[in-house]
Design an enzyme around this catalytic site. Sequence first.
Site, short mmCIF file in Angstrom:
data_model
loop_
_atom_site.label_atom_id
_atom_site.label_comp_id
_atom_site.label_asym_id
_atom_site.label_seq_id
_atom_site.Cartn_x
_atom_site.Cartn_y
_atom_site.Cartn_z
N HIS A 33 -6.33 67.78 145.99
CA HIS A 33 -7.42 68.32 146.82
C HIS A 33 -6.93 69.59 147.51
O HIS A 33 -5.76 69.70 147.84
CB HIS A 33 -7.84 67.27 147.86
CG HIS A 33 -9.01 67.70 148.68
ND1 HIS A 33 -8.89 68.57 149.74
CD2 HIS A 33 -10.32 67.41 148.56
CE1 HIS A 33 -10.10 68.78 150.24
NE2 HIS A 33 -10.99 68.10 149.54
N ASP A 91 -18.58 65.67 148.13
CA ASP A 91 -17.72 66.27 149.17
C ASP A 91 -18.28 66.01 150.57
O ASP A 91 -18.11 66.82 151.46
CB ASP A 91 -17.49 67.77 148.93
CG ASP A 91 -16.20 68.26 149.56
OD1 ASP A 91 -15.34 67.42 149.90
OD2 ASP A 91 -16.08 69.48 149.75
C1 1DF Z 1 -14.14 71.99 153.81
C2 1DF Z 1 -14.46 71.81 152.46
C3 1DF Z 1 -13.20 71.18 154.42
C4 1DF Z 1 -13.80 70.84 151.73
C5 1DF Z 1 -12.57 70.17 153.68
O1 1DF Z 1 -11.60 69.38 154.20
C6 1DF Z 1 -12.92 69.96 152.36
C7 1DF Z 1 -14.84 73.03 154.57
C8 1DF Z 1 -10.99 69.74 155.44
O2 1DF Z 1 -15.97 73.37 154.21
O3 1DF Z 1 -14.26 73.53 155.54
O4 1DF Z 1 -12.44 68.88 151.73
N1 1DF Z 1 -14.02 70.81 150.34
O5 1DF Z 1 -13.40 70.05 149.60
O6 1DF Z 1 -14.80 71.69 149.85
MN MN Z 2 -13.16 68.08 149.73
#
Ligand code: 1DF
Ligand code: MN
Length: 353
Positions: A190, A316
């Site tokens: 991730h 997500d």
């Molecule tokens: C965000 C996006 C934050 C994802 C995440 O974990 C995350 C974000 C802190 O939009 O700030 O898992 N993502 O996987 O797109």
């Molecule tokens: Mn994510």
Amino acid sequence: MTEPHQLRTGGDRGYLRIATEEAFATREQVDVFLRMIKDGTADKGMVSLWGFYGSNPSERATQILHRLLDLGDERIADMDRTGIDKAILALTSPGVQPMLDHAEAKAIAARANDRLAEACQKYPARFIGMGTLATQDPEWSAHEVHRCARELGFKGVQINSHTQGEYLDDPKYDPIFRALVEEGQPLYIHPATPPDSMITPMLEAGLDGAIFGFGVETGMHLLRLITIGIFDKYPDLQIMVGHMGEALPYWLYRLDYMHQAGVRSKRYARMKPLNKTIAEYMRSNVLITNSGVAWEPAIKFCQQVVGEDRVMYAMDYPYEYEASEVQALDAMDMTPALKKKFFQTNAERWFKL
Ligand code: 1DF
Ligand code: MN
């Protein structure tokens, strides 16, 4: 325009929806992030990301933090509202990987895994767990891989990309890969914010997070693993990445052309001949989810490039929580059989549900 359809769980459209990159947080995890931001030990990415989600008064930050901390009825209700039958859950990025006190990191990771296991036991039809690791200690992490698989009933492990600027192709992380292969479980890489050595020009433009920096850093991480020969060493290992493959499918022709040119010319000592092309590894050892990319052309492109069995649905949540995206994906111009692979059976196959 046709009316958008009602979203229901239970398979009324011919498939269950299994969401494969869903996040939760623990209060003590977030509190350590906030402490590190305050005492100056956080890297720039944590200041940017968790300075925002941990304390910003905006509706986005407060609502996401609230949803991250819940593993109960509110989350189930949100899943019901968007027709999500099952969520494959993992401790949110960056897990405990930036924590400088390794004993604290291990304790918080183990408690997060225990907490997730309890929630999965409470909602066995709705929640599936992936373990989190304190990768600072690879031997401990290998043990935790086994504990998650054998005692907690988890179906995979999530690592949030780099650990304090170090990447999993470092030989010291080998015990983690060995444990995963022994358990026959996938690794989900991730994103995390880029390390300080990489983040500066992104941060000054507001591009360090999910908009761009996440994908660049994580795509590079997977490429480092492929080019070091991780899948020659572990031919049965499966690595998952979200966000439509962190753009690697789109780069694939150029990656292979330039990789082969680099190998032939012996330009870099690290760049050794491999058993297969990068494209071939993508079709035998890499799995892709569409987290954050509810976009039919990109999904079809990935199905064409890595194979129809290797592209899976992810929402997500709670970073992305849009009923309209589920409706758009339901409405994709795709055979019912392929849509069922995308939403349901590929996840069942690769997570061994
Ligand atoms: C965000 C996006 C934050 C994802 C995440 O974990 C995350 C974000 C802190 O939009 O700030 O898992 N993502 O996987 O797109
Ligand atoms: Mn994510």
